[in-house]
Write a protein that holds these residues in place. Structure first.
Motif, mmCIF file in Angstrom:
data_model
loop_
_atom_site.group_PDB
_atom_site.id
_atom_site.type_symbol
_atom_site.label_atom_id
_atom_site.label_comp_id
_atom_site.label_asym_id
_atom_site.label_seq_id
_atom_site.Cartn_x
_atom_site.Cartn_y
_atom_site.Cartn_z
ATOM 1 N N LYS A 375 -55.004 0.603 19.519
ATOM 2 C CA LYS A 375 -55.855 -0.410 18.873
ATOM 3 C C LYS A 375 -55.062 -1.407 18.050
ATOM 4 O O LYS A 375 -55.526 -2.513 17.810
ATOM 5 C CB LYS A 375 -56.888 0.275 17.979
ATOM 6 N N SER A 376 -53.882 -0.995 17.600
ATOM 7 C CA SER A 376 -53.088 -1.918 16.796
ATOM 8 C C SER A 376 -52.617 -3.110 17.613
ATOM 9 O O SER A 376 -52.206 -4.117 17.056
ATOM 10 C CB SER A 376 -51.865 -1.220 16.235
ATOM 11 N N TYR A 378 -54.489 -4.695 19.806
ATOM 12 C CA TYR A 378 -55.567 -5.595 20.189
ATOM 13 C C TYR A 378 -55.261 -6.991 19.666
ATOM 14 O O TYR A 378 -54.755 -7.164 18.557
ATOM 15 C CB TYR A 378 -56.895 -5.114 19.615
ATOM 16 N N VAL A 379 -55.592 -7.958 20.461
ATOM 17 C CA VAL A 379 -55.252 -9.326 20.112
ATOM 18 C C VAL A 379 -56.230 -9.864 19.078
ATOM 19 O O VAL A 379 -57.434 -9.644 19.180
ATOM 20 C CB VAL A 379 -55.269 -10.188 21.381
ATOM 21 N N ARG A 380 -55.692 -10.548 18.103
ATOM 22 C CA ARG A 380 -56.542 -11.204 17.118
ATOM 23 C C ARG A 380 -56.658 -12.668 17.473
ATOM 24 O O ARG A 380 -55.737 -13.252 18.020
ATOM 25 C CB ARG A 380 -55.901 -11.115 15.736
ATOM 26 N N SER A 381 -57.779 -13.240 17.066
ATOM 27 C CA SER A 381 -57.978 -14.640 17.449
ATOM 28 C C SER A 381 -57.006 -15.551 16.729
ATOM 29 O O SER A 381 -56.758 -16.665 17.157
ATOM 30 C CB SER A 381 -59.411 -15.057 17.134
ATOM 31 N N THR A 382 -56.420 -15.087 15.623
ATOM 32 C CA THR A 382 -55.523 -15.968 14.882
ATOM 33 C C THR A 382 -54.065 -15.844 15.320
ATOM 34 O O THR A 382 -53.220 -16.571 14.829
ATOM 35 C CB THR A 382 -55.605 -15.657 13.379
ATOM 36 N N ASP A 383 -53.774 -14.936 16.199
ATOM 37 C CA ASP A 383 -52.387 -14.785 16.637
ATOM 38 C C ASP A 383 -51.928 -16.007 17.423
ATOM 39 O O ASP A 383 -52.693 -16.560 18.200
ATOM 40 C CB ASP A 383 -52.264 -13.561 17.560
ATOM 41 N N GLU A 410 -61.894 -4.891 26.824
ATOM 42 C CA GLU A 410 -61.150 -5.754 25.905
ATOM 43 C C GLU A 410 -60.610 -6.987 26.652
ATOM 44 O O GLU A 410 -60.754 -8.113 26.182
ATOM 45 C CB GLU A 410 -60.000 -4.928 25.313
ATOM 46 N N THR A 413 -63.015 -9.859 27.263
ATOM 47 C CA THR A 413 -63.217 -10.871 26.226
ATOM 48 C C THR A 413 -62.019 -11.797 26.117
ATOM 49 O O THR A 413 -62.158 -12.950 25.740
ATOM 50 C CB THR A 413 -63.469 -10.223 24.867
ATOM 51 N N TYR A 414 -60.847 -11.281 26.424
ATOM 52 C CA TYR A 414 -59.667 -12.152 26.343
ATOM 53 C C TYR A 414 -59.733 -13.267 27.375
ATOM 54 O O TYR A 414 -59.246 -14.360 27.151
ATOM 55 C CB TYR A 414 -58.372 -11.368 26.571
ATOM 56 N N LEU B 177 -61.471 -7.439 12.247
ATOM 57 C CA LEU B 177 -61.812 -7.795 13.603
ATOM 58 C C LEU B 177 -62.921 -6.869 14.044
ATOM 59 O O LEU B 177 -62.679 -5.870 14.681
ATOM 60 C CB LEU B 177 -60.574 -7.640 14.489
ATOM 61 N N LYS B 188 -62.784 -2.689 15.441
ATOM 62 C CA LYS B 188 -61.545 -2.445 14.718
ATOM 63 C C LYS B 188 -61.607 -3.208 13.412
ATOM 64 O O LYS B 188 -61.902 -4.392 13.397
ATOM 65 C CB LYS B 188 -60.356 -2.925 15.529
#
Lengths: 918, 423
Positions: A375-376, A378-383, A410, A413-414, B177, B188
């Protein structure tokens, strides 16, 4: 420049007046402007020169600041060199430092003038203040003037045996500089490195390893003897030094220890098929490994001592340890680094980027390590995009049957992301998951087909390309999808996607017999406007159809081939010629055309969808080469494990040295035993010159430790009390041994010392008790003039008492010390009492030995002891120390408490560790 | 090891330039320009951390609009380079005050001195501020006498007693998130917090900062009688003395002037308070073929707290041509961004426990099922003053010594970093 500027200005003025009649209107206004410009420049620099020559420090300082400002902005200030270089001897340390900045920048350009400053540095190298000595050495070695190489060599040699660890550290740094200036000095420099590697100060350790790595990284034999010491010191070394040492030790360990990975296990780990291996199996295997393989204790020592550094605050240290575990630890233990690496993901994006790159490489080979942290990633929208793609890469590597469904959701959604580049990368990732995990291939394929109706062209194009690859691996159900894709051909404009569709139709034309000719018909119309890539595929399609369905497509293919024949691109013309010869039967074509069908419609191997990080694993992790994926200059290859372990005994330190090590490191806990051992061994090694030279550094550091514990003020009283203690507890025979040894050592050095005696006494400061002691020892050695002189001055009194209580001889010989002091007092004006305000850092913050070193720094003028003089006295010193240590039993306990705190304090505290250590 | 260091302004002017190894005498001056040209030719945040140029490798970080660039020729640990640049930035903040072009160019002498002490021949010697302070002699040049916390609230307190003030601010930044699964459960959640101390006291006095008594580190620990304030990981600044931490949750520190990050903590997945916002969307098509989007935003904060500057960003199908809106209160605004094809719904202030709604009608020619897929996910940005998601609070700030009673402020702030609501 100022001169020429002036003359030009004058000429310009004259010319302007002369030419005034000649009707050159443009020149007239420009000349005064030029004049003005130059005059202001001249004025400014003249102004600076005047300020530099003024007697006031504030004016000089102001001028120097402005000059350094010019350097910072990239303006040329070289013409001021003579004026600036005069100030190198300034007493004001602020001015001095700015002059140093200037010198380092321009010395190379003005070599002759730079030589003027050398004598100042030579003087400063003997300054009582260690900070001044150190900075003089640093600047001297930074001046890149080849003439002074011998002077630098000499300075480095002397500084390497300086008593102050800070100066020794600077000596270590100077080694690389001299090496780059004159590589021919290599042999001598290696000697210095060898000497400094033996140093026990934590300040020096990092710097000397840096020098080692640059000057002689292949001389691994120099490390053997120091290996254990480096491992033990590692925790206390300053963090940047830790990074370098860990990298060096990684290389070292790979040449010296046998692989902890069992061969078959390695193979299994690398093979793609076996990554589903359960944990239990893994454990079993480990046990098997343990049965057959026993780890070298030194190897274990390295792993154990680096482990606490995973908590470091410095990302570079954490990564260094992580790569060490990756390259050296048994597979079962490497897992502990993953948590620390995941923790680094919370820092800023540059660090994240590099960490993710390294994790990507790791996750290809050993999935299990990072699976719990899925889970760490997972892409964040701010990356930023670069981090997104890296995370995606890792997620793909980690995919397995258990988590694939979550991952696919996952990914779903990407794909919708605004960032199209990332969406495209996601589709690629889905493709890879589909090929790697057979259970979900169908799901993925269906999902991708859905994406074909997406509005975004890039997404569709990418999907087409991936579907094409997937279909090749799944030869079962093509018809429908191919039909669907053929319909898309009208709308898609991206060349790669069009080419992929055409290839698919060509390859499986027998399954879509009605559509294929029609597609060829359509594309033949647009042939001339297509991209080269698409044109080639049209030709391919034509050829394949000609072979399977020549009735319908013969003419069409001929037409396409004719178009290709006159195309602008070489490639297409070549391909056309080749295809024509191969498929169209004529008299010239030989046997090949019979096999044309087999050639074109052979079963093609499915493409392997591979991680782009696959090829990085041959670089050592955590190096620049790995990050860039290309060899950077100076990259040192990590060797393979040796088949048979080299002789482990090379790391065994001589018993005498070992004893020293104990006194240094373990001495605090094991007090009695080492003492015994030390003396008995030293008797054996009596005439070993190496042991005495080694003890120099020991005694130096010992005295510093004492400084720390006692405080420099009551140092002398402390030593005197301890010497009393020693006379009580020590037997006479031992004392005589000490004497004998010191004598023996002294004799060998006495010639040298006599020469230097005067110079040294000049440097000695009055308050320096240890200095006087060393002087007295010197007298002791050169016992030629043993005139007794009962009178002694107050400073040396106490410390001499300490020694005189044991040896009468010494009291007798001490007579010369006061005389020497007198000489020194006469020279006092040479000794500038530079008081540098040095705040003693708080002990709890820094690790104890580091603190000791730093406190050594703050001693400034009081710590001037020339090491040479210390040589023969070191034995005595060590004996005094031993007793002192036993006296300070309580202190030591506290000391160790601090040590623990310091270790936990190095970095992040995750769990509540304080209760245990307090 | 590093070859050169330069600091460039956002316009590409060289503020500081230092060559450590003299490896590139001829071209060293052009390198900064080369770097600037390359970095500006790349879009926004896409600039790679490492760039290669004729055997040189550039590494850069960007802070406050300034580029901090290091070049290297040989193979070094990339972490060392990046980490060093970051430390350099922190140190410059410590020594010369807040970073700005003006501040850097005024303090060049100090920075040169600092670089001299930190690096020797491109090798990092030390970056510990306590050690470096011993070597520094140049006085920093301050651009402004004091600018305490760039806050609007400063005016309230006046600026007369600037000589003695302490301003610890506890800022819990909060990148969460929580995408809605089927039942609206967060997928998460991540909280990253830190306690920052800005100290403008002239002399060094020991300061004691008490944290919530129930503060626990790790999963297993249990303390106090109330509900535990739990964090997963916790890191302290190296200058903090923790001898009272175990017993009374007190941090002791002797701060120097300037800003200091006392503590950083992380909390994942299991946060004590409910998430501040939840979104309930309904999507349907009205008879005229328009896409109707009914959004209900519920603020789950305690009634006393409020959220400021809430902005919801919702991507809509590409083909959208116009937008009609109905918002629940007049202070809200919403508009369609033609560039990114997304709706921006701005709510200047949102009280805890309240519920806001908005109805958007979108004209999408050629609406298909596929284009519905382009809807969402929604991105939410907000600020929560006087609220920490972890529940961590500062109990007291006390000063030992004769400093009198300096001004003290404690400020809590929560920022959203990445708060994504999937539709």
């Amino acid at each position: 420049m100022s001169g020429s500027g002036l003359s030009y200005g004058e000429q310009g003025g004259e010319a302007a007046s002369e030419l005034a009649q000649e009707a050159v209107p443009a020149a007239t206004p420009s000349a005064p402007a030029a004049f003005g410009l130059f005059s202001s420049d001249i004025k400014k620099n003249e102004d600076l020169k005047q300020m530099l020559e003024s007697s006031k420090d504030s004016a000089k300082l102001d001028a120097m600041k402005r000059i350094v400002g010019m350097i910072a902005k990239g303006k040329n200030a070289s013409e001021l060199f003579p004026a600036v270089v005069k100030n190198v001897a300034s007493k004001n340390i602020e001015i001095k430092k700015l002059v140093y900045v200037y010198l380092m920048r321009y010395a190379e350009e003005q070599q002759d003038l730079a030589l003027l400053s050398i004598s100042t540095f030579q003087r400063a190298l003997k300054d009582p203040n260690q900070l001044i000595r150190a900075s003089a050495l640093r600047v001297l070695s930074s001046i890149r003037v080849p003439i002074i190489v011998p002077i630098m060599m000499l300075a480095i040699k002397e500084a390497s045996s300086d008593l102050s660890p800070y100066v020794r550290k600077n000596a270590a740094h100077a080694i690389q500089k001299l090496y780059s200036l004159d590589p021919e000095q290599k042999e001598m420099l290696i000697e210095v490195i060898e000497k400094l590697l033996k140093d026990k100060s934590t300040l020096v350790a990092g710097s000397v390893v840096m020098a080692f790595e640059e000057v002689c990284p292949d001389r691994i034999d120099l490390i053997h003897k120091n290996y254990r010491k480096l491992c033990n010191l590692l925790v206390d070394v300053e963090e940047w030094g830790q990074v370098v040492i860990i990298h060096m030790l990684t290389r070292y360990a790979r040449t010296q220890f046998v692989s902890p990975w069992k061969d078959d296990e390695v193979l299994e780990e690398y093979s793609e098929n076996n990554f589903y291996e359960s944990d239990e199996e893994q454990k079993e295997k480990d046990q098997k490994v343990k049965n057959t393989y026993t780890m070298d204790p030194d190897h274990r020592l390295l792993l154990r001592n680096t482990k606490p550094l995973l908590q470091s605050r410095n990302a570079a240290v954490v990564m260094a340890v992580a790569q060490l575990y990756w390259h050296l630890a048994p597979k079962s233990e490497a897992g502990i680094v993953s948590k620390s690496l995941v923790r680094l993901l919370h820092s800023n994006r540059e660090v994240q980027y590099i960490v993710l790159q390294n994790i990507a490489t790791m996750s290809i080979q050993r999935k299990g390590m990072f699976e719990p942290y899925l889970k760490s990633f997972y892409v964040r929208s701010t990356d930023p995009t670069m981090i997104k793609t890296l995370k995606l890469e890792i997620l793909t590597n980690l995919a397995n049957e258990a988590n694939i469904s979550t991952l696919l959701r996952e990914f779903q959604t990407y794909v919708k992301s605004q960032d199209k580049q990332f969406a495209a990368a996601t589709i690629q990732a889905i493709g890879r998951c589909a090929t790697n995990i057979t259970e979900v291939t169908d799901t993925c394929l269906n999902g991708l087909v859905c994406l074909l109706s997406n509005r975004d062209e890039i997404v569709v194009a990418e999907s087409v390309v991936v579907i094409k690859k997937l279909l090749q691996t799944q030869p079962a159900h093509h018809g429908e999808i191919i039909k669907h894709m053929a319909k898309l051909l009208d709308n898609i404009t991206v060349p790669v996607a069009r080419a992929s569709i055409l290839w698919l139709i060509g390859e499986y034309c027998e399954r879509v017999p009605k559509i294929a000719p029609d597609v060829l018909r359509k594309t033949a119309k647009t042939f001339t406007n297509e991209d080269d890539l698409v044109k080639l595929q049209i030709l391919n399609l034509g050829a394949k159809l000609y072979l399977t369905n020549s009735k319908q497509t013969k003419l069409l293919t001929q037409y396409v081939l004719n178009l290709g024949k006159y195309d602008q691109s070489y490639d297409i013309r070549d391909r056309t010629r080749f295809i024509r010869q191969l498929i169209v039967p004529n008299e010239k074509s030989g046997a090949l055309s019979k096999y044309a069908k087999k050639i074109f419609l052979a079963q093609k191997p499915a493409p392997l969808l591979e991680s782009p990080f696959k090829d990085r694993d041959h670089f050592q992790l955590g190096t620049l080469s790995h990050t860039l994926n290309s060899r950077a200059t100076g990259y040192l290859e990590l060797s393979d494990w040796p088949k048979v372990a080299p002789d482990p005994s090379v790391r065994n330190v001589d018993v005498a040295e070992l004893a020293k090590e104990w006194t240094g490191i373990l001495g605090k806990t094991k007090k009695e035993k080492p003492t015994e051992k030390f003396y008995s061994e030293s008797e054996e090694d009596e005439d070993e010159s190496s042991s005495t030279s080694a003890s120099e550094s020991e005694s130096g550091s010992e005295s510093e430790k004492e400084d720390k514990e006692e405080g420099s003020s009551d140092e002398s009283s402390g030593s005197s009390s301890s010497s009393e203690e020693s006379s009580d507890s020590e037997s006479d025979s031992k004392e005589s041994t000490v004497k004998k040894i010191s004598r023996a050592a002294a004799k060998s050095d006495s010639e040298d010392i006599k020469k230097k005696a005067k110079r040294i006494s000049g440097k000695r400061s009055p308050s320096n008790s240890s200095g006087t002691e060393s002087a007295s020892s010197e007298e002791n050695s050169s016992d030629s003039d043993a005139e007794s002189d009962s009178k002694s001055d107050s400073e040396s009194g106490k410390s001499r008492n300490a020694t005189s209580s044991k040896k009468e001889e010494k009291t007798v010989q001490d007579g010369k010390a006061p005389n020497k002091q007198d000489v020194f007092l006469l020279d006092l004006d040479d000794f500038c009492p530079v008081t540098t305000p040095v705040a003693v850092p708080t002990a709890a913050v820094l690790s104890p030995s580091l603190t000791a070193d730093l406190e050594g720094l703050s001693l400034s003028s009081s710590s001037v002891i020339d090491l040479k003089k210390q040589t023969m006295f070191s034995w005595l010193w060590v004996s005094l120390r031993m007793i002192l240590v036993s006296l300070l039993y309580f202190r030591i306990i506290i000391f160790e408490g601090k040590l623990k705190i310091a270790i936990t304090n190095v970095g992040c505290l995750r769990t509540p560790p304080f209760c245990q250590c307090l | 090891m590093l070859s050169q260091i330069f600091i460039l302004s956002s316009k590409g002017d060289r503020l500081i330039h230092k060559d450590f190894r003299g490896e590139t005498c001829g071209t060293s001056m052009d390198l900064a320009d080369t770097f600037y040209r390359r970095i500006t030719s790349l879009p926004g945040d896409q600039a790679p951390v490492f760039m290669a140029h004729e055997g040189q490798h550039f590494v850069h970080v960007r802070h406050a609009g300034l580029y901090f660039v290091a070049t290297t020729t040989a193979d070094a640990s990339p972490f060392t380079l990046v980490e060093f640049l970051n430390r350099l930035v922190t140190l410059l903040r410590d020594f010369c005050g807040p970073l700005s072009e003006k501040n850097v160019s005024l303090n060049f002498a100090l920075i040169y001195e600092l670089l001299d002490e930190m690096l020797d021949y491109g090798y990092v010697q030390t970056t510990a501020p306590e050690v470096l302070r011993n070597f520094m002699h140049t006085e920093p040049v301050a651009t402004k006498p004091f600018s305490l916390l760039d806050l609007g609230s400063i005016g309230l307190f006046g600026a007369e007693t600037q000589q003695s003030r302490v301003a610890p601010s506890s800022a819990a930044s909060r990148p969460v998130l929580p995408p809605r699964g089927e039942q609206g459960t967060p997928m998460k959640v991540d909280v990253q917090g830190e306690i920052r101390l800005k100290c403008y006291l002239p002399s060094c006095v020991e300061m004691r900062i008490g944290l919530t008594e129930e503060f626990c580190v790790g999963k297993s620990e249990l303390r106090g009688y109330g509900t535990a304030v739990r964090v997963d990981e916790c890191a302290f600044h190296s200058s903090i003395k923790l001898d009272e931490f175990e017993s009374g949750r007190v941090l002791k520190v002797t701060p120097s002037q300037g800003e200091l990050t006392l503590m950083q903590y992380q909390l994942a997945d299991d946060i004590p308070s409910p998430l501040p916002f939840r979104l309930f969307p309904t999507v349907d098509q009205d008879p005229t073929g328009r896409l109707r989007l009914y959004l209900k935003l519920r603020c789950d904060l305690p009634p006393k707290s409020q959220a400021l500057n809430v902005r919801l960003q919702l991507p809509v199908p590409k083909g959208v041509s116009s937008l009609a809106q109905e918002l629940s209160s007049p202070e809200q605004t919403a508009e369609l961004q033609p560039g990114t094809k997304s709706i921006h719904w701005d709510i200047p202030r949102c009280q805890g426990g309240s519920q806001l709604s908005a109805l958007f009608k979108l004209e999408v020619p050629g609406l298909s099922r596929a284009s519905l897929l382009e809807l969402g996910p929604a991105n939410l940005a907000f600020e929560l003053p006087a609220h920490t998601c972890s529940g961590l609070h500062v109990r007291f700030v006390r000063l030992l010594g004769p400093a009198g009673a300096p001004q003290r402020w404690v400020r809590y702030l929560t920022h959203s970093d990445s708060y994504v609501l999937r539709l």
